[in-house]
Design a protein around this motif. Sequence first.
Motif, mmCIF file in Angstrom:
data_model
loop_
_atom_site.group_PDB
_atom_site.id
_atom_site.type_symbol
_atom_site.label_atom_id
_atom_site.label_comp_id
_atom_site.label_asym_id
_atom_site.label_seq_id
_atom_site.Cartn_x
_atom_site.Cartn_y
_atom_site.Cartn_z
ATOM 1 N N LEU A 1 0.749 -1.391 -0.084
ATOM 2 C CA LEU A 1 0.083 -0.190 0.208
ATOM 3 C C LEU A 1 0.815 1.065 0.239
ATOM 4 O O LEU A 1 0.677 2.269 -0.686
ATOM 5 C CB LEU A 1 -0.991 -0.131 1.115
ATOM 6 C CG LEU A 1 -1.980 -1.018 1.138
ATOM 7 C CD1 LEU A 1 -2.730 -1.077 2.577
ATOM 8 C CD2 LEU A 1 -2.980 -1.055 -0.015
ATOM 9 N N LEU B 1 -5.122 -7.987 -1.100
ATOM 10 C CA LEU B 1 -5.599 -6.522 -1.140
ATOM 11 C C LEU B 1 -6.587 -6.268 -2.374
ATOM 12 O O LEU B 1 -7.811 -5.373 -2.173
ATOM 13 C CB LEU B 1 -4.223 -5.748 -1.338
ATOM 14 C CG LEU B 1 -3.241 -5.523 -0.159
ATOM 15 C CD1 LEU B 1 -2.155 -5.113 -0.688
ATOM 16 C CD2 LEU B 1 -4.002 -5.293 1.039
ATOM 17 N N LYS C 1 -10.156 -7.404 -1.182
ATOM 18 C CA LYS C 1 -10.809 -6.666 -0.304
ATOM 19 C C LYS C 1 -11.019 -5.422 -0.600
ATOM 20 O O LYS C 1 -11.674 -4.371 0.201
ATOM 21 C CB LYS C 1 -9.645 -6.672 0.767
ATOM 22 C CG LYS C 1 -9.527 -7.910 1.732
ATOM 23 C CD LYS C 1 -8.563 -7.572 2.702
ATOM 24 C CE LYS C 1 -8.236 -9.121 3.501
ATOM 25 N NZ LYS C 1 -7.167 -8.952 4.438
ATOM 26 N N LEU D 1 -9.022 -3.090 -1.377
ATOM 27 C CA LEU D 1 -7.917 -2.038 -0.863
ATOM 28 C C LEU D 1 -7.102 -1.529 -2.299
ATOM 29 O O LEU D 1 -6.550 -0.467 -2.183
ATOM 30 C CB LEU D 1 -7.025 -2.433 0.054
ATOM 31 C CG LEU D 1 -7.821 -3.058 1.215
ATOM 32 C CD1 LEU D 1 -6.593 -3.629 2.228
ATOM 33 C CD2 LEU D 1 -8.738 -1.797 1.817
ATOM 34 N N LEU E 1 -4.276 2.456 -5.474
ATOM 35 C CA LEU E 1 -5.125 2.478 -4.320
ATOM 36 C C LEU E 1 -6.259 2.940 -4.479
ATOM 37 O O LEU E 1 -6.693 3.784 -5.294
ATOM 38 C CB LEU E 1 -4.465 3.287 -3.128
ATOM 39 C CG LEU E 1 -2.917 2.956 -2.672
ATOM 40 C CD1 LEU E 1 -2.450 4.137 -1.701
ATOM 41 C CD2 LEU E 1 -3.073 1.687 -1.936
ATOM 42 N N THR E 2 -7.272 2.336 -3.949
ATOM 43 C CA THR E 2 -8.735 2.699 -3.818
ATOM 44 C C THR E 2 -8.696 3.598 -2.553
ATOM 45 O O THR E 2 -7.764 3.843 -1.829
ATOM 46 C CB THR E 2 -9.737 1.579 -3.431
ATOM 47 O OG1 THR E 2 -9.436 0.985 -2.219
ATOM 48 C CG2 THR E 2 -9.554 0.678 -4.810
ATOM 49 N N LEU F 1 -10.568 2.946 -0.019
ATOM 50 C CA LEU F 1 -10.436 2.194 1.187
ATOM 51 C C LEU F 1 -9.030 1.844 1.370
ATOM 52 O O LEU F 1 -8.667 1.500 2.823
ATOM 53 C CB LEU F 1 -11.475 1.004 0.884
ATOM 54 C CG LEU F 1 -11.641 -0.056 2.008
ATOM 55 C CD1 LEU F 1 -12.428 0.423 3.120
ATOM 56 C CD2 LEU F 1 -12.593 -1.201 1.334
ATOM 57 N N GLY F 2 -8.304 1.473 0.321
ATOM 58 C CA GLY F 2 -6.856 1.222 0.432
ATOM 59 C C GLY F 2 -5.926 2.445 1.173
ATOM 60 O O GLY F 2 -5.283 2.242 2.090
ATOM 61 N N THR G 1 -7.382 4.547 3.353
ATOM 62 C CA THR G 1 -7.713 4.429 4.642
ATOM 63 C C THR G 1 -6.951 3.375 5.361
ATOM 64 O O THR G 1 -6.780 3.622 6.493
ATOM 65 C CB THR G 1 -9.406 4.175 4.748
ATOM 66 O OG1 THR G 1 -9.900 5.236 4.213
ATOM 67 C CG2 THR G 1 -9.559 4.136 6.180
ATOM 68 N N GLU G 2 -6.808 2.166 4.760
ATOM 69 C CA GLU G 2 -6.167 1.059 5.335
ATOM 70 C C GLU G 2 -4.519 1.357 5.407
ATOM 71 O O GLU G 2 -4.065 1.110 6.411
ATOM 72 C CB GLU G 2 -6.188 -0.260 4.267
ATOM 73 C CG GLU G 2 -5.582 -1.424 5.030
ATOM 74 C CD GLU G 2 -6.261 -1.885 6.328
ATOM 75 O OE1 GLU G 2 -5.696 -2.928 6.685
ATOM 76 O OE2 GLU G 2 -7.304 -1.471 7.176
#
Length: 175
Positions: free
Chosen positions: A7, A48, A51, A53, A73-74, A76-77, A79-80
């Motif tokens: 990430l 990943l 999920k 991300l 990255l999304t 959500l990714g 944020t993760e």
Amino acid sequence: MIPLLILGLLKEKPGSYGYELLTIMNERNYKFVVNYTKGSFYYNIQQLEEKGLIQRIAEISKTESREKNKYTLTDLGITEFYRLMTKYGTKTDYINLSFYSAMLFEEEFDKDKMRELILVQIKQTEKKISLIEGALANRSTLMKSFVRMLENSLSHHKVNVNWFYELLKEMDEEV
């Protein structure tokens, strides 16, 4: 910790190919921080993606006529990534060497075999020292923070190898 590396690298280099990320990890000697293999890396890429991300951006190579996958990255990714940074950034681990467990029962173990174990530890630790020194020889290609981590790791290994030699000396004095 492999997900954090992936990430973080995608945050740093959006739209990278998987093998590109793995190459960066190898070039930056991340193996000194996280234990990973090519298989575990690609497994984590898959996890990943499942999920949500990271997102795969498939493109067809004109020369190879096969699909190559870039990743981004999304939301959500992202944020993760921040969650994992906080998780690992606030975690304090004990330095646990398996050898420490063996040392607990040194008195119950054959002295010659204990000497052999210490010699193995010396050999392995000196190899690690050599590898880290090799990585530090190219410090201009490494991030400043990673250089500091490698220097710290090097110091710890040097302390350990000195301790191992002291153990041998103590064993010799007991004879």
